[in-house]
Motif scaffolding. Structure first.
Motif, PDB file in Angstrom:
ATOM      1  N   TYR A  49      13.855  27.267 -83.953  1.00 59.18           N
ATOM      2  CA  TYR A  49      14.208  26.149 -83.086  1.00 59.18           C
ATOM      3  C   TYR A  49      15.636  25.683 -83.320  1.00 59.18           C
ATOM      4  O   TYR A  49      16.319  25.254 -82.383  1.00 59.18           O
ATOM      5  CB  TYR A  49      13.215  25.000 -83.263  1.00 59.18           C
ATOM      6  N   ASP A  81      17.718  28.042 -81.342  1.00 65.70           N
ATOM      7  CA  ASP A  81      17.566  27.810 -79.912  1.00 65.70           C
ATOM      8  C   ASP A  81      18.343  26.576 -79.477  1.00 65.70           C
ATOM      9  O   ASP A  81      18.791  26.488 -78.335  1.00 65.70           O
ATOM     10  CB  ASP A  81      16.087  27.654 -79.552  1.00 65.70           C
ATOM     11  N   ASP A 134      17.103  36.260 -82.759  1.00 70.52           N
ATOM     12  CA  ASP A 134      17.479  34.921 -82.285  1.00 70.52           C
ATOM     13  C   ASP A 134      18.987  34.723 -82.346  1.00 70.52           C
ATOM     14  O   ASP A 134      19.573  34.061 -81.477  1.00 70.52           O
ATOM     15  CB  ASP A 134      16.776  33.848 -83.110  1.00 70.52           C
ATOM     16  N   SER A 179      11.250  32.527 -70.477  1.00 70.11           N
ATOM     17  CA  SER A 179      12.610  32.425 -71.006  1.00 70.11           C
ATOM     18  C   SER A 179      12.749  31.151 -71.846  1.00 70.11           C
ATOM     19  O   SER A 179      12.156  30.120 -71.540  1.00 70.11           O
ATOM     20  CB  SER A 179      13.639  32.386 -69.872  1.00 70.11           C
ATOM     21  N   SER A 180      13.567  31.255 -72.879  1.00 68.96           N
ATOM     22  CA  SER A 180      13.916  30.065 -73.661  1.00 68.96           C
ATOM     23  C   SER A 180      15.120  29.393 -73.007  1.00 68.96           C
ATOM     24  O   SER A 180      15.742  29.953 -72.087  1.00 68.96           O
ATOM     25  CB  SER A 180      14.257  30.461 -75.097  1.00 68.96           C
ATOM     26  N   GLU A 187       4.981  30.567 -75.343  1.00 61.71           N
ATOM     27  CA  GLU A 187       5.448  29.278 -75.855  1.00 61.71           C
ATOM     28  C   GLU A 187       4.779  28.883 -77.158  1.00 61.71           C
ATOM     29  O   GLU A 187       5.276  28.010 -77.878  1.00 61.71           O
ATOM     30  CB  GLU A 187       5.269  28.184 -74.806  1.00 61.71           C
ATOM     31  N   THR A 218       7.069  31.379 -79.785  1.00 60.72           N
ATOM     32  CA  THR A 218       8.517  31.510 -79.642  1.00 60.72           C
ATOM     33  C   THR A 218       9.057  30.192 -79.099  1.00 60.72           C
ATOM     34  O   THR A 218       8.308  29.237 -78.900  1.00 60.72           O
ATOM     35  CB  THR A 218       8.905  32.653 -78.670  1.00 60.72           C
ATOM     36  N   THR A 219      10.354  30.155 -78.818  1.00 64.52           N
ATOM     37  CA  THR A 219      10.946  28.943 -78.250  1.00 64.52           C
ATOM     38  C   THR A 219      10.927  28.952 -76.720  1.00 64.52           C
ATOM     39  O   THR A 219      11.517  28.081 -76.093  1.00 64.52           O
ATOM     40  CB  THR A 219      12.398  28.779 -78.731  1.00 64.52           C
ATOM     41  N   ALA A 220      10.245  29.931 -76.134  1.00 66.83           N
ATOM     42  CA  ALA A 220      10.094  29.948 -74.674  1.00 66.83           C
ATOM     43  C   ALA A 220       9.273  28.734 -74.228  1.00 66.83           C
ATOM     44  O   ALA A 220       8.385  28.276 -74.941  1.00 66.83           O
ATOM     45  CB  ALA A 220       9.401  31.237 -74.228  1.00 66.83           C
ATOM     46  N   ASP A 221       9.590  28.233 -73.033  1.00 69.32           N
ATOM     47  CA  ASP A 221       8.872  27.063 -72.533  1.00 69.32           C
ATOM     48  C   ASP A 221       8.936  27.074 -71.007  1.00 69.32           C
ATOM     49  O   ASP A 221      10.037  27.076 -70.437  1.00 69.32           O
ATOM     50  CB  ASP A 221       9.500  25.777 -73.073  1.00 69.32           C
ATOM     51  N   HIS A 241      11.290  24.849 -68.560  1.00 72.04           N
ATOM     52  CA  HIS A 241      12.657  25.165 -68.139  1.00 72.04           C
ATOM     53  C   HIS A 241      12.660  25.698 -66.704  1.00 72.04           C
ATOM     54  O   HIS A 241      13.513  25.323 -65.897  1.00 72.04           O
ATOM     55  CB  HIS A 241      13.288  26.189 -69.078  1.00 72.04           C
TER      56      HIS A 241
END
Length: 280
Positions: free
Chosen positions: A108, A111, A156, A191-192, A221, A224-227, A230
């Protein structure tokens, strides 16, 4: 192969005029072309997840040995007076737990484009102690030091450094925009923020950026830091632009109907109101 077949069916030359890349592959292309922009040598290497895990676990174990009692306050009160149980938790549970916390902290931080130095600066501004954040920072610092010793970056780092490179050198960014005047992003819900920002920079304010995705099919999500928020925010910003894809080559109509029913039920009838906004 499928893209090449499609291009060939249109009477064009397959394998000419386009590139199919993962976002990490795209980031690697960018960083490898100008590693000097982000302080890397031409011979830098990329370590895989297994090697990154091994380094992080070593650094976590070193932290635990140097701070044997720093996280005892997080032990369950039920363990008080049970010395053998407490020793078992410290010996068998803490190493993996600390490593997993550090992994999330590092991921994080990257990111959010926060180096260890910037994290330290942020923590110094906070008037209360944050022991777990301090732990994460120390392990993050040791982890990055170990990567630098190997002249290496992790996956990352690739994303973070690619974005930094194109922001540092406007001429480099302009060359990339000319090279890739059209961008089609698939599975955009996974995608992050960093990955989205790279494509936003490459497309530019007048660029041709097509994003294809379904926020309800987000699967990354949790680890990983994908969310998917976004993509949701992007859709809300670009009012009038989104288009529904009317066909699915993956699911029958009955499966689509069931999925949409469950989405509607979750949104309006789920007994826990705090999860009703998870789908849309």
């Amino acid at each position: 192969q499928r893209v090449g077949q499609f291009i060939g069916d249109k009477g064009l030359f397959p394998q000419v005029g386009y590139r199919v890349r993962t976002l990490h592959g795209l980031a690697h292309d960018i960083v490898r072309e100008r590693p000097d922009l982000v302080g890397l040598s031409n011979a830098f290497q990329i370590i895989d997840e297994r090697a990154a895990d091994a380094i992080r676990k070593d650094v976590s174990m070193a932290w635990l040995k140097g701070h044997p009692n720093d996280i005892d306050e997080y032990l369950s009160p039920d363990l008080e007076g049970r010395e053998s149980k407490t020793d078992w938790v410290r010996r068998d549970k803490f190493p993996d737990l600390v490593s997993r916390i550090a992994s999330s902290f590092i991921r994080y931080s990257k990111d959010m484009e926060l180096t260890p130095e910037r994290v330290r600066s942020r923590l110094e501004e906070i008037p209360i102690p944050l022991p777990l954040a301090e732990m994460g920072l120390e392990i993050y610092t040791g982890y990055q030091r170990a990567l630098a010793y190997r002249d290496a970056v992790d996956f990352d780092d690739l994303i973070r450094l690619a974005l930094a490179a194109i922001r540092i050198d406007p001429q480099f960014l302009e060359r990339l925009r000319l090279r890739w005047p059209y961008i089609l992003e698939d599975e955009a819900q996974d995608s992050s923020l960093l990955q989205e920002n790279i494509l936003r920079e490459l497309a530019g304010p007048e660029g041709n950026w097509v994003r294809v995705g379904d926020p309800n099919q987000a699967i990354f999500e949790t680890f990983t830091t994908a969310d998917p928020r976004h993509l949701r925010e992007f859709i809300s910003e670009e009012a009038g632009l989104p288009r529904q894809l009317p066909n699915s080559g993956r699911s029958t109509q009955s499966i689509i109907n069931l999925a949409n029913y469950l989405i509607d039920w979750t949104t309006h009838e789920h007994p826990r109101e705090d999860v009703r906004d998870a789908l849309g």
